[in-house]
Design a protein around this motif. Structure first.
Motif, PDB file in Angstrom:
ATOM      1  N   VAL A  15      54.439  37.676  28.907  1.00 37.92           N
ATOM      2  CA  VAL A  15      54.417  37.088  30.248  1.00 37.92           C
ATOM      3  C   VAL A  15      52.719  36.237  31.215  1.00 37.92           C
ATOM      4  O   VAL A  15      51.818  37.030  30.398  1.00 37.92           O
ATOM      5  N   GLY A  16      52.696  35.659  31.313  1.00 33.29           N
ATOM      6  CA  GLY A  16      51.107  34.697  32.271  1.00 33.29           C
ATOM      7  C   GLY A  16      51.024  35.171  33.769  1.00 33.29           C
ATOM      8  O   GLY A  16      52.765  35.538  34.043  1.00 33.29           O
ATOM      9  N   VAL A  17      50.199  36.159  33.778  1.00 33.04           N
ATOM     10  CA  VAL A  17      49.944  36.661  34.953  1.00 33.04           C
ATOM     11  C   VAL A  17      48.557  35.848  35.310  1.00 33.04           C
ATOM     12  O   VAL A  17      47.592  35.437  34.927  1.00 33.04           O
ATOM     13  N   ILE A  18      49.013  34.744  36.667  1.00 29.85           N
ATOM     14  CA  ILE A  18      48.678  35.025  37.692  1.00 29.85           C
ATOM     15  C   ILE A  18      47.335  35.543  38.828  1.00 29.85           C
ATOM     16  O   ILE A  18      48.523  35.904  39.875  1.00 29.85           O
ATOM     17  N   THR A  19      46.458  35.587  38.880  1.00 26.14           N
ATOM     18  CA  THR A  19      45.874  35.952  39.774  1.00 26.14           C
ATOM     19  C   THR A  19      45.036  35.185  40.879  1.00 26.14           C
ATOM     20  O   THR A  19      44.174  34.541  40.743  1.00 26.14           O
ATOM     21  N   LEU A  20      45.259  35.001  42.397  1.00 28.64           N
ATOM     22  CA  LEU A  20      44.161  34.039  43.123  1.00 28.64           C
ATOM     23  C   LEU A  20      42.996  34.964  43.237  1.00 28.64           C
ATOM     24  O   LEU A  20      42.789  36.202  43.724  1.00 28.64           O
ATOM     25  N   ASN A  21      41.808  33.982  43.049  1.00 23.78           N
ATOM     26  CA  ASN A  21      40.838  34.883  43.228  1.00 23.78           C
ATOM     27  C   ASN A  21      39.957  33.865  43.940  1.00 23.78           C
ATOM     28  O   ASN A  21      39.294  33.954  43.556  1.00 23.78           O
ATOM     29  N   ARG A  22      40.319  33.693  44.823  1.00 22.38           N
ATOM     30  CA  ARG A  22      39.017  33.755  46.758  1.00 22.38           C
ATOM     31  C   ARG A  22      39.025  34.614  47.377  1.00 22.38           C
ATOM     32  O   ARG A  22      39.901  34.796  48.563  1.00 22.38           O
ATOM     33  N   LEU A  26      40.330  35.943  51.958  1.00 19.87           N
ATOM     34  CA  LEU A  26      41.735  36.276  51.642  1.00 19.87           C
ATOM     35  C   LEU A  26      42.925  35.354  51.246  1.00 19.87           C
ATOM     36  O   LEU A  26      43.911  35.813  51.785  1.00 19.87           O
ATOM     37  N   ASN A  27      41.914  34.956  49.922  1.00 17.67           N
ATOM     38  CA  ASN A  27      43.035  33.701  48.585  1.00 17.67           C
ATOM     39  C   ASN A  27      43.955  32.919  49.571  1.00 17.67           C
ATOM     40  O   ASN A  27      44.698  32.293  49.105  1.00 17.67           O
ATOM     41  N   THR A  56      49.427  36.711  41.759  1.00 18.47           N
ATOM     42  CA  THR A  56      49.535  38.197  42.419  1.00 18.47           C
ATOM     43  C   THR A  56      48.092  37.739  43.101  1.00 18.47           C
ATOM     44  O   THR A  56      47.960  36.871  42.975  1.00 18.47           O
ATOM     45  N   GLY A  57      47.737  38.659  44.007  1.00 22.67           N
ATOM     46  CA  GLY A  57      46.336  38.737  44.707  1.00 22.67           C
ATOM     47  C   GLY A  57      45.473  39.814  44.887  1.00 22.67           C
ATOM     48  O   GLY A  57      45.526  40.335  43.693  1.00 22.67           O
ATOM     49  N   ALA A 102      54.149  39.315  42.381  1.00 23.54           N
ATOM     50  CA  ALA A 102      53.298  40.998  43.039  1.00 23.54           C
ATOM     51  C   ALA A 102      52.723  40.634  44.294  1.00 23.54           C
ATOM     52  O   ALA A 102      51.831  40.332  44.126  1.00 23.54           O
ATOM     53  N   VAL A 103      53.519  41.549  45.300  1.00 23.17           N
ATOM     54  CA  VAL A 103      52.621  40.872  46.712  1.00 23.17           C
ATOM     55  C   VAL A 103      51.937  42.593  47.571  1.00 23.17           C
ATOM     56  O   VAL A 103      52.369  43.708  47.526  1.00 23.17           O
TER      57      VAL A 103
END
Ligand code: CAA
Length: 259
Positions: A15-22, A26-27, A56-57, A102-103
Protein backbone atom coordinates in the motif's frame (compact mmCIF):
# COMPACT_ATOMS: atom_id res chain seq x y z
CA UNK A 1 12.52 12.93 -5.86
CA UNK A 2 12.96 14.27 -2.33
CA UNK A 3 9.65 15.40 -0.92
CA UNK A 4 9.27 18.38 1.41
CA UNK A 5 5.52 18.82 1.81
CA UNK A 6 4.41 15.20 1.81
CA UNK A 7 5.67 12.03 3.46
CA UNK A 8 5.67 8.85 1.42
CA UNK A 9 5.92 5.29 2.69
CA UNK A 10 4.64 1.83 1.93
CA UNK A 11 2.65 -0.45 4.20
CA UNK A 12 3.50 -4.16 4.00
CA UNK A 13 5.19 -3.41 0.67
CA UNK A 14 1.75 -3.23 -0.95
CA UNK A 15 0.00 0.00 0.00
CA UNK A 16 1.40 3.39 -0.97
CA UNK A 17 0.75 5.83 1.87
CA UNK A 18 1.02 9.58 1.27
CA UNK A 19 0.74 11.94 4.24
CA UNK A 20 0.24 15.63 3.51
CA UNK A 21 2.77 17.45 5.63
CA UNK A 22 2.37 21.23 5.92
CA UNK A 23 1.13 21.21 9.49
CA UNK A 24 1.53 24.93 10.22
CA UNK A 25 -0.75 25.78 7.29
CA UNK A 26 -3.18 22.93 8.03
CA UNK A 27 -1.95 21.19 4.87
CA UNK A 28 -3.08 24.03 2.62
CA UNK A 29 -2.47 22.91 -0.94
CA UNK A 30 0.07 24.92 -2.90
CA UNK A 31 1.64 24.14 -6.25
CA UNK A 32 4.67 22.44 -4.71
CA UNK A 33 2.54 20.16 -2.57
CA UNK A 34 0.31 19.29 -5.52
CA UNK A 35 3.35 18.62 -7.72
CA UNK A 36 4.81 16.32 -5.06
CA UNK A 37 1.49 14.56 -4.58
CA UNK A 38 1.11 14.00 -8.33
CA UNK A 39 4.66 12.69 -8.57
CA UNK A 40 4.23 10.28 -5.66
CA UNK A 41 0.91 8.98 -6.97
CA UNK A 42 2.31 8.40 -10.45
CA UNK A 43 5.22 6.53 -8.87
CA UNK A 44 2.94 4.22 -6.89
CA UNK A 45 0.65 3.74 -9.89
CA UNK A 46 3.62 2.54 -11.95
CA UNK A 47 5.03 0.27 -9.21
CA UNK A 48 3.83 -3.33 -9.76
CA UNK A 49 4.23 -4.15 -6.05
CA UNK A 50 1.65 -1.52 -5.05
CA UNK A 51 -2.03 -2.47 -5.14
CA UNK A 52 -3.70 0.52 -3.50
CA UNK A 53 -2.91 4.02 -2.23
CA UNK A 54 -3.95 6.00 0.83
CA UNK A 55 -3.85 9.78 1.16
CA UNK A 56 -4.07 11.22 4.65
CA UNK A 57 -3.26 14.38 6.58
CA UNK A 58 -2.87 15.24 10.24
CA UNK A 59 -5.33 14.79 13.10
CA UNK A 60 -6.31 18.44 12.84
CA UNK A 61 -6.50 18.75 9.06
CA UNK A 62 -6.66 16.53 6.03
CA UNK A 63 -6.26 19.80 4.11
CA UNK A 64 -7.78 23.23 4.74
CA UNK A 65 -7.99 24.04 1.04
CA UNK A 66 -5.93 25.77 -1.55
CA UNK A 67 -3.27 28.08 -0.11
CA UNK A 68 -5.10 31.38 0.36
CA UNK A 69 -1.91 33.30 1.08
CA UNK A 70 -0.43 32.18 -2.22
CA UNK A 71 -3.65 32.96 -4.12
CA UNK A 72 -4.43 36.31 -2.55
CA UNK A 73 -2.66 38.49 -5.12
CA UNK A 74 -3.21 36.35 -8.22
CA UNK A 75 -4.96 37.99 -11.14
CA UNK A 76 -7.23 36.29 -13.66
CA UNK A 77 -4.34 36.30 -16.13
CA UNK A 78 -2.07 34.58 -13.57
CA UNK A 79 -4.41 31.74 -12.74
CA UNK A 80 -5.74 31.25 -16.27
CA UNK A 81 -2.40 31.25 -18.04
CA UNK A 82 -0.49 29.43 -15.32
CA UNK A 83 -3.28 26.99 -14.48
CA UNK A 84 -2.37 27.74 -10.86
CA UNK A 85 -4.13 26.04 -7.96
CA UNK A 86 -5.80 23.42 -10.12
CA UNK A 87 -2.82 22.26 -12.13
CA UNK A 88 -1.86 18.66 -11.59
CA UNK A 89 -5.33 17.65 -10.41
CA UNK A 90 -5.86 15.72 -13.63
CA UNK A 91 -2.78 13.65 -12.75
CA UNK A 92 -4.52 12.48 -9.61
CA UNK A 93 -7.64 11.67 -11.56
CA UNK A 94 -5.69 9.62 -14.08
CA UNK A 95 -4.30 7.21 -11.48
CA UNK A 96 -5.70 3.75 -12.19
CA UNK A 97 -5.13 1.99 -8.88
CA UNK A 98 -7.61 2.59 -6.06
CA UNK A 99 -6.97 5.59 -3.81
CA UNK A 100 -8.56 5.88 -0.36
CA UNK A 101 -8.73 9.19 1.50
CA UNK A 102 -8.28 8.80 5.26
CA UNK A 103 -9.71 12.06 6.55
CA UNK A 104 -9.41 13.50 10.02
CA UNK A 105 -10.02 17.12 10.93
CA UNK A 106 -10.72 19.75 8.30
CA UNK A 107 -11.27 18.83 4.66
CA UNK A 108 -12.23 22.21 3.28
CA UNK A 109 -12.26 23.74 -0.18
CA UNK A 110 -9.53 22.06 -2.21
CA UNK A 111 -9.09 19.64 0.72
CA UNK A 112 -12.67 18.44 0.36
CA UNK A 113 -12.20 18.31 -3.41
CA UNK A 114 -9.03 16.26 -3.03
CA UNK A 115 -10.81 13.80 -0.74
CA UNK A 116 -13.65 13.54 -3.25
CA UNK A 117 -11.19 12.80 -6.06
CA UNK A 118 -10.12 9.72 -4.16
CA UNK A 119 -12.15 6.59 -4.84
CA UNK A 120 -13.69 6.59 -1.39
CA UNK A 121 -13.35 8.39 1.90
CA UNK A 122 -12.97 6.86 5.34
CA UNK A 123 -13.51 9.57 7.93
CA UNK A 124 -12.48 9.92 11.54
CA UNK A 125 -15.24 11.05 13.87
CA UNK A 126 -13.64 14.53 14.09
CA UNK A 127 -13.72 15.11 10.31
CA UNK A 128 -15.35 18.25 8.93
CA UNK A 129 -16.08 18.77 5.26
CA UNK A 130 -16.91 22.02 3.52
CA UNK A 131 -16.65 24.19 0.44
CA UNK A 132 -16.18 27.60 2.07
CA UNK A 133 -14.82 29.36 -1.04
CA UNK A 134 -17.91 31.59 -1.20
CA UNK A 135 -16.61 33.35 1.92
CA UNK A 136 -13.50 34.34 -0.04
CA UNK A 137 -15.37 35.79 -3.02
CA UNK A 138 -14.73 32.76 -5.22
CA UNK A 139 -16.24 29.33 -5.89
CA UNK A 140 -14.72 25.84 -5.69
CA UNK A 141 -12.18 25.37 -8.46
CA UNK A 142 -11.16 21.72 -8.33
CA UNK A 143 -14.45 19.94 -8.90
CA UNK A 144 -16.39 20.84 -5.74
CA UNK A 145 -19.51 22.08 -7.51
CA UNK A 146 -19.53 18.91 -9.65
CA UNK A 147 -18.47 16.08 -7.34
CA UNK A 148 -20.30 17.26 -4.21
CA UNK A 149 -23.79 17.17 -5.82
CA UNK A 150 -23.01 13.76 -7.27
CA UNK A 151 -22.05 12.56 -3.79
CA UNK A 152 -24.67 14.22 -1.56
CA UNK A 153 -27.37 15.49 -3.95
CA UNK A 154 -28.28 19.00 -5.03
CA UNK A 155 -29.86 20.27 -1.80
CA UNK A 156 -26.89 19.67 0.47
CA UNK A 157 -24.36 20.63 -2.22
CA UNK A 158 -26.13 23.96 -2.79
CA UNK A 159 -26.40 24.51 0.97
CA UNK A 160 -22.68 23.93 1.43
CA UNK A 161 -21.50 25.87 -1.63
CA UNK A 162 -23.78 28.84 -0.94
CA UNK A 163 -23.53 29.12 2.85
CA UNK A 164 -20.00 27.76 3.22
CA UNK A 165 -21.05 25.72 6.25
CA UNK A 166 -19.21 22.59 7.33
CA UNK A 167 -20.63 19.08 7.49
CA UNK A 168 -19.48 16.87 10.34
CA UNK A 169 -18.53 13.22 9.93
CA UNK A 170 -21.94 11.87 10.97
CA UNK A 171 -23.76 14.09 8.49
CA UNK A 172 -21.21 13.23 5.79
CA UNK A 173 -21.85 9.53 6.33
CA UNK A 174 -25.63 9.98 6.29
CA UNK A 175 -25.35 12.01 3.09
CA UNK A 176 -23.14 9.43 1.36
CA UNK A 177 -20.01 11.56 1.12
CA UNK A 178 -17.96 9.08 3.16
CA UNK A 179 -18.14 5.31 3.20
CA UNK A 180 -17.30 4.78 6.89
CA UNK A 181 -16.79 6.80 10.06
CA UNK A 182 -14.40 5.43 12.66
CA UNK A 183 -12.93 6.70 15.94
CA UNK A 184 -9.98 8.99 15.30
CA UNK A 185 -7.47 6.59 16.86
CA UNK A 186 -8.65 3.80 14.54
CA UNK A 187 -8.53 5.81 11.30
CA UNK A 188 -5.27 4.47 9.86
CA UNK A 189 -5.83 0.93 11.12
CA UNK A 190 -9.23 0.78 9.44
CA UNK A 191 -8.05 2.46 6.22
CA UNK A 192 -4.93 0.32 5.89
CA UNK A 193 -7.09 -2.74 6.58
CA UNK A 194 -9.35 -1.81 3.66
CA UNK A 195 -6.35 -1.06 1.44
CA UNK A 196 -4.64 -4.37 2.26
CA UNK A 197 -7.90 -6.21 1.60
CA UNK A 198 -8.08 -4.63 -1.87
CA UNK A 199 -4.46 -5.70 -2.49
CA UNK A 200 -5.48 -9.32 -1.89
CA UNK A 201 -7.75 -9.36 -4.92
CA UNK A 202 -6.96 -9.69 -8.61
CA UNK A 203 -5.50 -6.35 -9.62
CA UNK A 204 -7.14 -6.68 -13.02
CA UNK A 205 -10.57 -7.09 -11.42
CA UNK A 206 -9.84 -4.20 -9.04
CA UNK A 207 -8.94 -1.85 -11.91
CA UNK A 208 -12.02 -2.97 -13.84
CA UNK A 209 -14.26 -2.35 -10.81
CA UNK A 210 -12.85 1.17 -10.34
CA UNK A 211 -13.25 2.02 -14.02
CA UNK A 212 -16.77 0.65 -14.09
CA UNK A 213 -17.96 2.51 -10.96
CA UNK A 214 -16.46 5.71 -12.35
CA UNK A 215 -18.48 5.18 -15.53
CA UNK A 216 -21.60 5.66 -13.43
CA UNK A 217 -20.65 9.32 -13.05
CA UNK A 218 -19.70 10.07 -16.62
CA UNK A 219 -22.46 8.91 -18.92
CA UNK A 220 -25.91 7.42 -19.31
CA UNK A 221 -27.14 4.38 -17.37
CA UNK A 222 -27.40 2.25 -20.51
CA UNK A 223 -23.84 3.12 -21.58
CA UNK A 224 -22.61 2.39 -18.06
CA UNK A 225 -24.38 -0.95 -17.88
CA UNK A 226 -22.98 -1.94 -21.28
CA UNK A 227 -19.47 -0.89 -20.21
CA UNK A 228 -19.79 -2.96 -17.05
CA UNK A 229 -21.09 -5.97 -18.99
CA UNK A 230 -18.17 -5.89 -21.43
CA UNK A 231 -15.69 -5.51 -18.55
CA UNK A 232 -17.36 -8.44 -16.80
CA UNK A 233 -17.04 -10.53 -19.98
CA UNK A 234 -13.40 -9.49 -20.44
CA UNK A 235 -12.44 -10.70 -16.96
CA UNK A 236 -13.19 -14.26 -18.10
CA UNK A 237 -10.03 -13.94 -20.20
CA UNK A 238 -7.89 -13.63 -17.06
CA UNK A 239 -6.10 -16.36 -15.12
CA UNK A 240 -7.30 -14.67 -11.94
CA UNK A 241 -10.92 -15.46 -12.80
CA UNK A 242 -10.02 -19.16 -13.21
CA UNK A 243 -8.08 -19.06 -9.94
CA UNK A 244 -10.79 -17.20 -7.99
CA UNK A 245 -13.59 -19.52 -9.05
CA UNK A 246 -11.55 -22.71 -8.75
CA UNK A 247 -10.54 -21.67 -5.24
CA UNK A 248 -14.17 -21.10 -4.30
CA UNK A 249 -15.33 -24.42 -5.76
CA UNK A 250 -12.50 -26.30 -4.01
CA UNK A 251 -12.92 -24.42 -0.73
CA UNK A 252 -9.42 -22.95 -0.64
CA UNK A 253 -7.96 -19.44 -0.49
CA UNK A 254 -7.26 -17.97 -3.94
CA UNK A 255 -3.73 -16.91 -4.88
CA UNK A 256 -4.17 -14.19 -7.47
CA UNK A 257 -1.21 -13.52 -9.78
CA UNK A 258 -2.68 -10.43 -11.40
CA UNK A 259 -2.71 -11.93 -14.86
N1 CAA B 1 -4.47 28.56 3.08
C1 CAA B 1 -3.40 29.07 3.73
N2 CAA B 1 -3.24 29.02 5.06
C2 CAA B 1 -4.22 28.44 5.77
C3 CAA B 1 -5.37 27.89 5.19
C4 CAA B 1 -5.47 27.97 3.76
N3 CAA B 1 -6.51 27.43 3.09
N4 CAA B 1 -6.17 27.39 6.16
C5 CAA B 1 -5.54 27.62 7.32
N5 CAA B 1 -4.36 28.26 7.10
C6 CAA B 1 -3.38 28.68 8.09
C7 CAA B 1 -3.88 29.90 8.85
O1 CAA B 1 -3.63 31.07 8.13
C8 CAA B 1 -3.05 29.80 10.12
O2 CAA B 1 -1.77 30.28 9.85
P1 CAA B 1 -1.02 31.24 10.96
O3 CAA B 1 -0.86 30.36 12.18
O4 CAA B 1 0.27 31.58 10.29
O5 CAA B 1 -1.93 32.38 11.20
C9 CAA B 1 -2.94 28.30 10.34
O6 CAA B 1 -3.22 27.69 9.08
C10 CAA B 1 -3.94 27.78 11.35
O7 CAA B 1 -5.23 28.22 10.96
P2 CAA B 1 -6.25 28.95 11.98
O8 CAA B 1 -5.51 29.73 12.99
O9 CAA B 1 -7.26 29.67 11.15
O10 CAA B 1 -6.88 27.67 12.69
P3 CAA B 1 -8.35 27.51 13.28
O11 CAA B 1 -8.36 26.20 13.98
O12 CAA B 1 -8.75 28.74 14.03
O13 CAA B 1 -9.32 27.44 12.00
C11 CAA B 1 -9.97 26.67 9.80
C12 CAA B 1 -9.20 26.36 11.10
C13 CAA B 1 -11.47 26.73 10.08
C14 CAA B 1 -9.69 25.53 8.83
C15 CAA B 1 -9.51 28.01 9.22
O14 CAA B 1 -8.09 28.00 9.14
C16 CAA B 1 -10.03 28.32 7.85
O15 CAA B 1 -11.17 28.73 7.71
N6 CAA B 1 -9.19 28.12 6.80
C17 CAA B 1 -9.55 28.46 5.44
C18 CAA B 1 -10.45 27.42 4.82
C19 CAA B 1 -10.83 27.83 3.41
O16 CAA B 1 -11.39 28.87 3.16
N7 CAA B 1 -10.54 26.93 2.43
C20 CAA B 1 -10.83 27.17 1.03
C21 CAA B 1 -9.64 27.73 0.32
S1 CAA B 1 -9.99 28.19 -1.35
C22 CAA B 1 -9.90 26.76 -2.25
O17 CAA B 1 -9.67 25.70 -1.73
C23 CAA B 1 -10.13 26.91 -3.75
C24 CAA B 1 -10.31 25.63 -4.49
O18 CAA B 1 -11.41 25.13 -4.60
C25 CAA B 1 -9.20 24.99 -5.20
Amino acid sequence: MAYELIEVRTEAGKVGVITLNRPKQLNALNNQLMDELGQAMKGFDADPAIGCMVITGSEKAFAAGADIGAMATYTFADVYKGDYITRNWETIRSVRKPVIAAVSGFALGGGCELAMMCDFIIAADNAKFGQPEIKLGIIPGAGGTQRLPRAVGKAKAMDMALTGRMMDAAEAERAGLVSRVVPLDKLMEETLGAALQICEYSQIAVLAAKESVNRAFEGSLSDGVMFERRMFHALFATQDQKEGMDAFVNKRKPAFRHE
